[in-house]
Design a protein around this motif. Structure first.
Motif, short mmCIF file in Angstrom:
data_model
loop_
_atom_site.label_atom_id
_atom_site.label_comp_id
_atom_site.label_asym_id
_atom_site.label_seq_id
_atom_site.Cartn_x
_atom_site.Cartn_y
_atom_site.Cartn_z
N ARG A 216 0.82 -1.21 0.00
CA ARG A 216 0.00 0.00 0.00
C ARG A 216 0.85 1.26 0.00
O ARG A 216 2.00 1.23 0.43
N LEU A 217 0.24 2.35 -0.39
CA LEU A 217 0.94 3.64 -0.35
C LEU A 217 1.25 4.02 1.10
O LEU A 217 0.37 3.96 1.97
N ASN B 237 -2.08 -1.65 -9.25
CA ASN B 237 -3.46 -1.85 -9.67
C ASN B 237 -4.40 -1.25 -8.63
O ASN B 237 -3.98 -0.87 -7.53
N ILE B 238 -5.64 -1.13 -9.00
CA ILE B 238 -6.60 -0.49 -8.11
C ILE B 238 -7.35 -1.57 -7.34
O ILE B 238 -7.99 -2.44 -7.91
N GLY B 239 -7.19 -1.55 -6.04
CA GLY B 239 -7.83 -2.55 -5.21
C GLY B 239 -9.17 -2.04 -4.70
O GLY B 239 -9.77 -1.14 -5.27
N ASP C 97 -11.00 1.75 -4.19
CA ASP C 97 -10.21 2.52 -5.16
C ASP C 97 -8.79 2.78 -4.69
O ASP C 97 -8.19 3.80 -5.02
N GLU C 98 -8.26 1.88 -3.89
CA GLU C 98 -6.92 2.12 -3.36
C GLU C 98 -5.86 1.57 -4.31
O GLU C 98 -6.00 0.47 -4.84
N GLN C 99 -4.81 2.34 -4.48
CA GLN C 99 -3.72 1.93 -5.35
C GLN C 99 -2.89 0.86 -4.62
O GLN C 99 -2.47 1.06 -3.49
N MET C 100 -2.70 -0.28 -5.26
CA MET C 100 -2.01 -1.39 -4.61
C MET C 100 -0.78 -1.81 -5.43
O MET C 100 -0.77 -1.70 -6.66
N TYR C 101 0.22 -2.33 -4.73
CA TYR C 101 1.44 -2.81 -5.39
C TYR C 101 1.61 -4.29 -5.04
O TYR C 101 1.45 -4.66 -3.88
N LYS C 102 1.93 -5.11 -6.02
CA LYS C 102 1.91 -6.54 -5.70
C LYS C 102 3.26 -7.25 -5.82
O LYS C 102 3.32 -8.47 -5.71
N TRP C 103 4.35 -6.49 -6.04
CA TRP C 103 5.65 -7.15 -6.22
C TRP C 103 6.63 -6.85 -5.10
O TRP C 103 7.84 -6.85 -5.30
N HIS C 104 6.08 -6.59 -3.90
CA HIS C 104 6.98 -6.26 -2.78
C HIS C 104 7.96 -7.40 -2.52
O HIS C 104 9.16 -7.19 -2.39
N SER C 105 7.43 -8.59 -2.44
CA SER C 105 8.31 -9.74 -2.20
C SER C 105 7.76 -10.94 -2.95
O SER C 105 6.67 -10.88 -3.50
N GLU D 193 -10.47 -7.01 7.58
CA GLU D 193 -10.38 -5.59 7.25
C GLU D 193 -11.55 -5.17 6.36
O GLU D 193 -12.14 -4.10 6.55
N ARG D 194 -11.85 -6.02 5.39
CA ARG D 194 -12.95 -5.73 4.47
C ARG D 194 -14.30 -5.76 5.19
O ARG D 194 -15.14 -4.89 5.01
N GLN D 195 -14.48 -6.81 6.00
CA GLN D 195 -15.79 -7.01 6.62
C GLN D 195 -16.05 -6.10 7.81
O GLN D 195 -17.19 -5.77 8.10
N TYR D 196 -14.98 -5.74 8.52
CA TYR D 196 -15.15 -4.95 9.74
C TYR D 196 -14.21 -3.75 9.75
O TYR D 196 -13.37 -3.61 10.64
#
Lengths: 654, 654
Positions: free
Chosen positions: A199-200, A266-268, A271-279, A365-368
């Protein structure tokens, strides 16, 4: 899969070419990205995003700035460079290789025993500091600078940090003291790639306005483009010209810079900007796509500049390191059970320190969302905040990796505990496995670090069933704090419980009957080895009783008597230090228990720092694998046996 | 000496008077200073300077702001106030007393068992948070505010901090996250009294420009005069009007405000402004002078405002708590030996975290200023800096209180240790005694916190001779890190060594011969109790062998065999948790040693949080005094004995 690397001789060619300094740096960085990408793919894990965002800065320093090529790596007058965040080390390794500092063998043995550690380790030539626990770099760098001054030695100190690291309090301690002490032979460079894990930074826990903030601590600050070699060069020169105060360069970078799809976000949800290659390593197809993009860029560069084609060297074929399929994860059950329990009661709050995905908290996090706090990389703050929440009668569930939570926030945990509230500490990535990330991440001290706090029950579940029960116990039943010690990787085998299984404080479960000796173990990794040892011993006619003991510091003496009065030989197996683990707690219970006639108590655990590598090689190295355990129990050489069937996947977080 | 206090009824009179709100506050604060000064004198220790600088703010809040008088202390809707620094609690106690929240008995039993703790403890009515370890307050306060929001409850949260605290990294973690999370029901007030311990904050490790700095973290900031009630009132109202971000008031105050000579500073060496009333009780003559000044001010105030004279109540006569004279301090030898060794070798650097006087480093500081680093209250930064220094081949000697150093900087100590350099950690104020400061300061976990690090030798010296030898060993001989665990108070007795005494790694010294059982102990406090127990047992014909064992995690098995093969009953005494101390290390050495036939191993240590109080009462409470030990060894009731002759002084640091 086959791997080509660019051999050192090709870097020598670039060195001797007529390219300008900037052009050399550009080509060098491309070539290093190539080798770095290969090494991560071969290792099966590693931090691509950060290795690539920092690459141009690192290449610039080694190619144009550091005096180590003249002075040598042992000179006290040498310039010092190290990365505080440390997880960008695959990038650094490729640079060290390009200068012949580390070997091709090493480069191709990233995260393997006897190879290169997943985070920097000074046993590796060219590595100046052990890092991987965030936030320590500026302090350490100042130490180098102070020592150089005391010794009358030359050399400038360069410390690279991440931007997420600016959530750690130690960073601000060090900003303050370094300015106060007027240290000016130190340059800090922030690899401002904007993302922490996925995440940012500024969404998780904003560090802006960074320049204003750091200037308010008395530092000289300059912003530069971390992928523009002229700007990097100017900034380094500017920094070295500053006198009487420390200086810092905010290098604006792109996480994953160099391979187009690894730069992408990508947009998760929300509408949050997400990065998927951290590790993590790329898949075969991603690898092929990425490595082709890099080699094309290299080709274009050399042809545009009339250089001869870069020659690649075939190095290794993929070893097909056994990986697991469909094995269960403890933490999947943990994350799922959290959601289920949240339906039933609304008095607990889940808190995270930038490891939400690794800790399997995303569903919660999503549900609550109103019951979830993403606190960023600020463990001390997180734990004390939990203390305040608990004082109002709510139950905070505090998540991080065990090695960070139990040590970085130790005083805060103690402080909370002495208020006699109830807090649940979810210690993820407990134990030695996965062993790829190295000793900053492998947690083999956590039981000892919490053990002297009177009111914390420490539990490690063996499988998903026990994980759910342990969490239910912690939330619904426990009167005191609970530390839930959890494996983060897939379980090597499914631990099956007998029909009469009960989850009851202070008691364990016999997983295999036996009459010759008893072995206590806990957690899926060590239980797999324990059961493996029992199997080997059985073939020798030695019947080892194996007990799963999830309660690591609470022992029901009545149960112990009932279960163990027939034994005289006691073994305790743990992927924790032999000091302060279940071994010591059981020893104390046994020796003060006169209903049991003890002939021998043997603690089988770690008596040194955990090694980095694949699970099987590290377990074997520390004599914690089934064969070594069997051998220790009845003596003899078990190498005559074929490898046992347990296979591990080294899914390496952070 | 006799003590008068101002009874609660006098505060009720002020409350009912026709004074203006500001006038009431002024008189109330004077009267609370009076009672606070008395309670500190009676206790024999306490923090006057900070209690007095914060007094006007605290009185304002309790008299004019907090809704606790209407809502009650158990209401979830109550306002919350607590002090993060905590050592100003004698001031708070006098305020709580003035409102009838705590009793006269409590007020007159500061730092006594069953009375009031030296740092805030929530078992005391009106205390909202356990504090005393610096830097946790804003995090905790945010926790309260978040929980209130989750629960839909009213109430504002006020957190007072010190200014020296702004050297702790956690403060900045919390500034950042609290702003990011947009917490606006939280007001932080800095008691900006300019001094930390005895030096100016900005000389030790400057925190300026404080306003600019805090604003850069996204907070609303306002400066006020912390002794002007109108300004305090305006500022609090301003703070509560801020929405969408947290707010902070920098209250400009005078340390020791209210008694002229306690406000004074003097000029020390290098023309440095020094403050001498941070902690400790006034002498009889200072007390008389101070209390007269306060009562005169009160008289003047009431006569000017046509109120009746305040009536004092005679409370107690001084109990003449036994104090030691001329007993030696371990740390005097430590400080002196540091200077001696510095003459012989120039490769070590001494580092301190604002406890230079308590750690007896002032002479070293004077004589070797270029080899001394005062790093302020930033333990993590200090330890990682030491790591960098050590990597350049120098030996850093890192000083702080054991409870802070071993826990707050635990991950940093581990990180350094895994680089296999040599660093000496001087753990001052180890153990449970002095017990006045309370559980944030009493260090009973430090051995367990360092024990699982493979390469740290932990040593606690018994007397000055052994302290010098231990330091020599650490600097000159040890190949690995050394943690030097030291008592901070005067030694209750002189521990005398036999002629054949040797300081040799892994070995101890028989202090009293005996054949019936052996008791291991270490450090002057517990050895005094051990020898006392042996004396009692001797009168019963039971000969207890007492061994001083300075090596807490290194045991020479050959020595153990030679010394102990004749024993079957083993006792280990320590003012440390029964978990992870010498007890566990010796147990492991004994049970795996088949030359010794063990019948019984008993660990005599702490199995709960250490209590606050006078040494004799706390040792007795935890059954760690001579009589309790003797009783435990052979059973029976020793209350028939008159009190033994060991007397303690509760010289309480920080």
């Amino acid at each position: 899969m086959k791997f080509n690397i660019i051999p050192k001789s090709e870097f020598d060619k670039v060195h001797k070419s007529n390219l300008s300094s900037v052009q050399k740096s550009e080509l060098w960085a491309l070539m290093c990205r190539y080798n770095s990408f290969v090494s991560i793919k071969k290792a099966g894990s590693g931090h691509i995003g950060s290795s690539f965002s920092a690459m141009d800065i690192v290449v610039y320093l080694y190619l144009n700035e550091l005096n180590i090529h003249e002075k040598g790596l042992k000179s006290s007058d040498r310039d010092i460079y190290f990365s505080s965040k440390g997880h960008d080390v695959p990038g650094l390794y490729s640079v060290l290789f390009s200068f012949g500092i580390i070997s091709e063998y090493d480069l191709m043995h990233l995260r393997r025993l006897g190879g290169l550690d997943g985070h920097p380790e000074i046993k590796t030539k060219g590595i100046e500091a052990n890092t991987g626990s965030l936030g320590m770099g500026i302090s350490k760098g100042r130490g180098f600078a102070i020592a150089k001054k005391h010794l009358g030695k030359d050399g400038h100190v360069f410390v690279l940090t991440g931007d997420g690291e600016f959530q750690e309090g130690q960073i601000y301690e060090s900003l303050q003291s370094t300015a106060h002490q007027k240290i000016d032979k130190l340059t800090v460079i922030i690899d401002r790639n904007k993302f922490q894990t996925d995440r940012l930074v500024n969404n998780v826990n904003s560090i802006e306005d960074l320049k204003e903030k750091i200037e308010s601590f008395g530092w000289a600050v300059r912003v530069c483009n971390g992928h523009d070699f002229e700007d990097i060069s100017d900034s380094i020169n500017w920094s070295k010209s500053i006198e009487g105060k420390p200086s810092l360069i905010i290098a604006d970078t792109i996480k994953g810079k160099g391979i187009s799809f690894i730069e992408e976000t990508n947009i998760g949800e929300n509408d949050e900007q997400m990065y998927k290659w951290h590790s993590g390593a790329p898949s075969d197809s991603h690898f092929t796509q990425g490595i082709n993009e890099l080699s094309n860029k290299i080709s274009e560069f050399v042809s545009k500049n009339n250089l001869s084609e870069v020659e690649y060297k075939f190095v290794y074929e993929s070893e097909n390191i056994a990986t697991l399929s469909k094995k269960e994860y403890i933490t999947d059950a943990y994350g799922d059970e959290l959601c289920k329990l949240a339906e039933l009661r609304d008095d607990f709050i889940v808190i995270d320190a930038d490891l939400s995905a690794d800790c399997k908290l995303r569903n919660f996090e999503r549900q609550y969302p109103s019951r979830f706090i993403e606190n960023g990389i600020a463990e001390q703050d997180m734990v004390s905040m939990a203390g305040g929440i608990a004082r109002m009668g709510l139950i905070p569930i505090v998540n991080s990796f065990a090695s960070f939570l139990s040590s970085r926030a130790n005083e805060q945990i103690y402080n909370n505990a002495c208020e006699h509230t109830k807090i649940i500490y979810a210690l993820h990535f407990s134990g030695m496995i996965p062993a790829g990330p190295g000793k900053s991440h492998q947690s083999v001290r956590d039981i000892s670090l919490l053990g002297a706090i009177p009111n914390i029950t420490i539990i490690q579940p063996a499988n998903q069933i026990e994980t759910r029960l342990a969490l239910q116990f912690a939330i619904n039943d426990s009167k005191e704090n609970v530390a839930l010690r959890m494996n983060i990787g897939p379980c090597p085998i499914d631990i099956e419980f007998p029909e009469n299984y009960q989850f009851k404080i202070g008691t364990g479960t016999i997983l295999k009957e036996g009459s010759d000796a008893v072995l206590f173990a806990y957690g899926p990794v060590m239980l797999a080895e324990a059961l493996g040892a029992a199997e080997i011993l059985h073939s020798f006619g030695f019947e080892l009783c194996v007990i799963n003991m999830p309660f690591l510091n609470r022992i029901d003496i009545g149960w112990l008597n009932r279960t163990c009065s027939k034994f005289e030989l006691f073994y305790i197996l743990e992927d924790h230090s032999v000091f302060g683990g279940l071994g010591d707690n059981l020893t104390n219970a046994l020796i003060n228990n006169w209903k049991i006639s003890v002939k021998k108590i043997v603690k089988i655990g770690l008596d040194n720092y955990p090694e980095c590598g694949q699970p099987f090689e590290v377990l074997n190295h520390h004599k914690l694998d089934a064969k070594s355990i069997a051998s220790r129990i009845i003596g003899g050489d078990y190498n005559i046996f074929s490898d046992r069937s347990i296979a591990y996947s080294d899914e390496a977080p952070q």
